[in-house]
Write a protein that holds these residues in place. Sequence first.
Motif, short mmCIF file in Angstrom:
data_model
loop_
_atom_site.label_atom_id
_atom_site.label_comp_id
_atom_site.label_asym_id
_atom_site.label_seq_id
_atom_site.Cartn_x
_atom_site.Cartn_y
_atom_site.Cartn_z
N SER A 48 68.54 -7.04 21.62
CA SER A 48 67.18 -7.49 21.28
C SER A 48 66.87 -8.83 21.93
CB SER A 48 67.04 -7.59 19.76
OG SER A 48 67.29 -6.34 19.15
N GLU A 49 67.83 -9.74 21.90
CA GLU A 49 67.63 -11.04 22.55
C GLU A 49 67.39 -10.85 24.05
OE1 GLU A 49 69.79 -15.42 22.92
OE2 GLU A 49 71.03 -13.62 22.64
N ARG A 50 68.18 -10.01 24.67
CA ARG A 50 68.04 -9.81 26.11
C ARG A 50 66.69 -9.17 26.46
NH1 ARG A 50 73.65 -7.04 27.96
NH2 ARG A 50 73.15 -7.85 30.05
N LEU A 51 66.28 -8.17 25.70
CA LEU A 51 65.00 -7.52 25.97
C LEU A 51 63.84 -8.49 25.80
CD1 LEU A 51 65.50 -4.03 24.24
CD2 LEU A 51 65.42 -4.50 26.70
N CYS A 52 63.90 -9.32 24.78
CA CYS A 52 62.82 -10.29 24.56
C CYS A 52 62.78 -11.33 25.68
CB CYS A 52 62.97 -10.95 23.20
SG CYS A 52 62.54 -9.87 21.81
N VAL A 53 63.94 -11.82 26.08
CA VAL A 53 63.98 -12.81 27.17
C VAL A 53 63.47 -12.20 28.47
CG1 VAL A 53 65.53 -14.17 28.62
CG2 VAL A 53 65.80 -14.21 26.13
N LEU A 54 63.88 -10.98 28.76
CA LEU A 54 63.49 -10.34 30.01
C LEU A 54 62.01 -9.98 30.05
CD1 LEU A 54 66.56 -7.96 30.46
CD2 LEU A 54 65.93 -9.83 32.00
N SER A 55 61.45 -9.63 28.90
CA SER A 55 60.07 -9.13 28.87
C SER A 55 59.04 -10.17 28.47
CB SER A 55 59.99 -7.95 27.89
OG SER A 55 60.19 -8.41 26.55
N GLY A 56 59.48 -11.22 27.76
CA GLY A 56 58.53 -12.19 27.23
C GLY A 56 57.95 -11.82 25.88
N PHE A 57 58.38 -10.70 25.30
CA PHE A 57 57.97 -10.35 23.94
C PHE A 57 58.89 -11.06 22.94
CE2 PHE A 57 55.93 -7.12 26.42
CZ PHE A 57 54.74 -6.87 25.74
N GLU A 58 58.59 -10.88 21.65
CA GLU A 58 59.30 -11.69 20.65
C GLU A 58 59.98 -10.88 19.55
OE1 GLU A 58 56.37 -15.59 20.73
OE2 GLU A 58 55.60 -13.68 19.96
N LEU A 66 67.81 6.33 22.51
CA LEU A 66 67.45 5.01 22.00
C LEU A 66 66.03 4.71 22.46
CD1 LEU A 66 68.54 2.45 20.52
CD2 LEU A 66 69.06 1.52 22.78
N ALA A 67 65.26 4.05 21.61
CA ALA A 67 63.90 3.65 21.96
C ALA A 67 63.57 2.37 21.22
CB ALA A 67 62.90 4.75 21.60
N VAL A 68 62.62 1.62 21.77
CA VAL A 68 62.23 0.36 21.14
C VAL A 68 60.76 0.07 21.43
CG1 VAL A 68 63.01 -1.01 23.15
CG2 VAL A 68 62.85 -2.10 20.89
N VAL A 69 60.09 -0.49 20.44
CA VAL A 69 58.76 -1.06 20.62
C VAL A 69 58.91 -2.57 20.61
CG1 VAL A 69 56.42 -1.28 19.70
CG2 VAL A 69 57.66 0.88 19.44
N LEU A 70 58.45 -3.22 21.67
CA LEU A 70 58.44 -4.67 21.72
C LEU A 70 57.03 -5.16 21.41
CD1 LEU A 70 60.78 -3.78 23.92
CD2 LEU A 70 60.83 -6.22 24.29
N THR A 71 56.96 -6.22 20.62
CA THR A 71 55.66 -6.79 20.28
C THR A 71 55.81 -8.30 20.06
OG1 THR A 71 53.68 -6.47 18.92
CG2 THR A 71 55.82 -6.36 17.79
N SER A 72 54.75 -8.91 19.58
CA SER A 72 54.70 -10.37 19.46
C SER A 72 54.89 -10.82 18.01
CB SER A 72 53.34 -10.88 19.96
OG SER A 72 52.31 -10.38 19.12
N ASN A 73 55.18 -12.11 17.84
CA ASN A 73 55.21 -12.67 16.50
C ASN A 73 53.84 -12.63 15.85
OD1 ASN A 73 57.95 -13.26 16.27
ND2 ASN A 73 57.73 -15.24 17.31
N PRO A 85 50.65 -6.26 27.48
CA PRO A 85 50.11 -5.47 26.37
C PRO A 85 50.48 -6.07 25.02
CG PRO A 85 52.10 -4.45 27.20
CD PRO A 85 51.83 -5.63 28.10
N ASP A 86 49.90 -5.52 23.97
CA ASP A 86 50.26 -5.93 22.61
C ASP A 86 51.55 -5.25 22.16
OD1 ASP A 86 47.73 -7.51 21.70
OD2 ASP A 86 46.95 -5.67 22.62
N PHE A 87 51.78 -4.05 22.69
CA PHE A 87 52.99 -3.29 22.36
C PHE A 87 53.54 -2.68 23.65
CE2 PHE A 87 50.06 -3.04 18.79
CZ PHE A 87 50.84 -3.43 17.71
N LEU A 88 54.85 -2.76 23.81
CA LEU A 88 55.53 -2.17 24.96
C LEU A 88 56.55 -1.15 24.45
CD1 LEU A 88 56.12 -2.18 28.06
CD2 LEU A 88 57.86 -3.91 27.58
#
Length: 430
Positions: free
Chosen positions: A96-106, A281-288, A265-268
Amino acid sequence: MHANTPYHDLDMRYIWHPCSQMHDHEQLPLVPIQRAQGVYLYDFENHAYIDAISSWWVNLLGHNHPHITQQLKAQADTLEHVLLAGFTHPQIIRLSERLCVLSGFEKCFYADNGSSCIEVALKMSYHSHLLQGAHKPKFLSLSNSYHGETLGALSISHVGLYKDTYKPLFLEHLSTPVPKDDTDIPQALRALEEILDTHQNSLSAFILEPLIQCAGGMHFYSPEYVRQASQMCQERGVHVIFDEIAVGFGRTGTLFAFEQCGVKPDFLCLSKGISGGYLPLAVVLTSNRIYDQFYAPYTHHKNFLHSHSYTGNALACACANATLDILEQEKILEHNRMLSAYMQMCLQDCLGGLKGVANLRALGMVFAFELVGYGGEQRPSLAIFAKAMQKGVLLRPLHNTIYCMPPYCINKAQIQHIARVLREIVLELT
C-alpha cells in the motif's frame, strides 16, 4: 494444435469455461497446459505456445518468474491469509505504501478481482456524495467501454455482446461518445458537456479506461480527450474513476496510464498485472479527501461496509510486491520502450500494406490491427485462434481485431516469430 484426450473429456464433463460457447469445443479441443516458463505455455505433449496475450492480460513479467515464485514460497511458509477486518500484515502495508508513493494517491481499498474493484469504486463514489447530502444514482461511461461482468460493472459497460441479456438488472447509466480519432475530440467533448449540463446533479461518477478501450476492440484514443473530459466532470462535482485494470503497470508505456493524461482521477482501479499474473488481487486507490468523509465514530453510521473474504490476501500481496521489485530494479519500462519500437518495426515489415490488414497500431506494449476481407465459415475470432495455436502462438482475437499484449520478457526472436505468424494467418484467411 494438439489435445490430451483424457483431460479434454474430463474437462468437458465437469467444467463450464468463462466467456466461451462450450459447443465450440466439440470441434476445437481444449488445450491442457502442463507447465509454463517465460513467454511459453507447454501442453502435455511438450508443444510450446507463445502467450502473446499474457493469459488475459495478467502476466506482466513472464510465467514462473524466479523472483515472484521465490517470494510466494517464502510467504506461504509464514502466513497464507488473514482477514483484513481488524487485522493487517507486513506485505499489504508495504504494498500500500509503495502504490501510494508511485501513484500520488493516499489510500488503498482492496478487492480480489477487477470487476469487484469497479464495484467498490462505484459504491464509494455514490456513498461519498450521499454523505455530503446529495443523492446521485447515475453513472456515466464512454461508448464502446467495458468494465467487467458483475452487475454494477456490466451496467456501466457499453459492449452489447456482454450486457444486452441482463439489461433489466442494471444500475442507472448514461453513455457519452468516445472519440473515434483526434479530429473527433471537439464533437465528443460537446456531447459530454450536454450530458453534464442536463444530468450533473444526478451523476455520481464518470468512468473510463484511459488511452485504450481493451475489450472494445483495442480502441486507442487521445490523452487530450481524457484530460479535458475529466476536468469538465470534476469541475461540476462529478467524480472521475479511471479503470486501469488492463492498462496499468506499464502496458501503455508509463507505470499508470493517467500519467500521460495530465489529470488525476478521484478513484484509480487496478488489478490483472498487479500480482504479475500469479494470484487474484485488486485495489481502488483514492484520496484522503474521500476517505475522511467516511471517518467518524461508528454511531455516526458513515462506515463503508464493503468486504471480500480474500481481501488483501498475503500471498497475492507478496506477489505484487515482488512484481514491483522487478519493475523498479530491472528498469522494465525503459526496456519496454525498446521492445515496443522493435515490435512495431517487425509488425510493419510483415503486415504494413498487406491486403487484409487495417489500422495497424501500437501503444506501449499493446499492438493491434483489424483483419478485413475474411470469408470463412467460422467466426473470425475462432478461425484466427485455431490458426495461431497450430503455429505455436496464443491469440484470442476480439471478433476481427487481432491484438498482442505479450509479457515484458519477450525477446526479439520471439517477436519476429509472432510477426511472421500473423502474416501467415492474414494470407491464409484472406
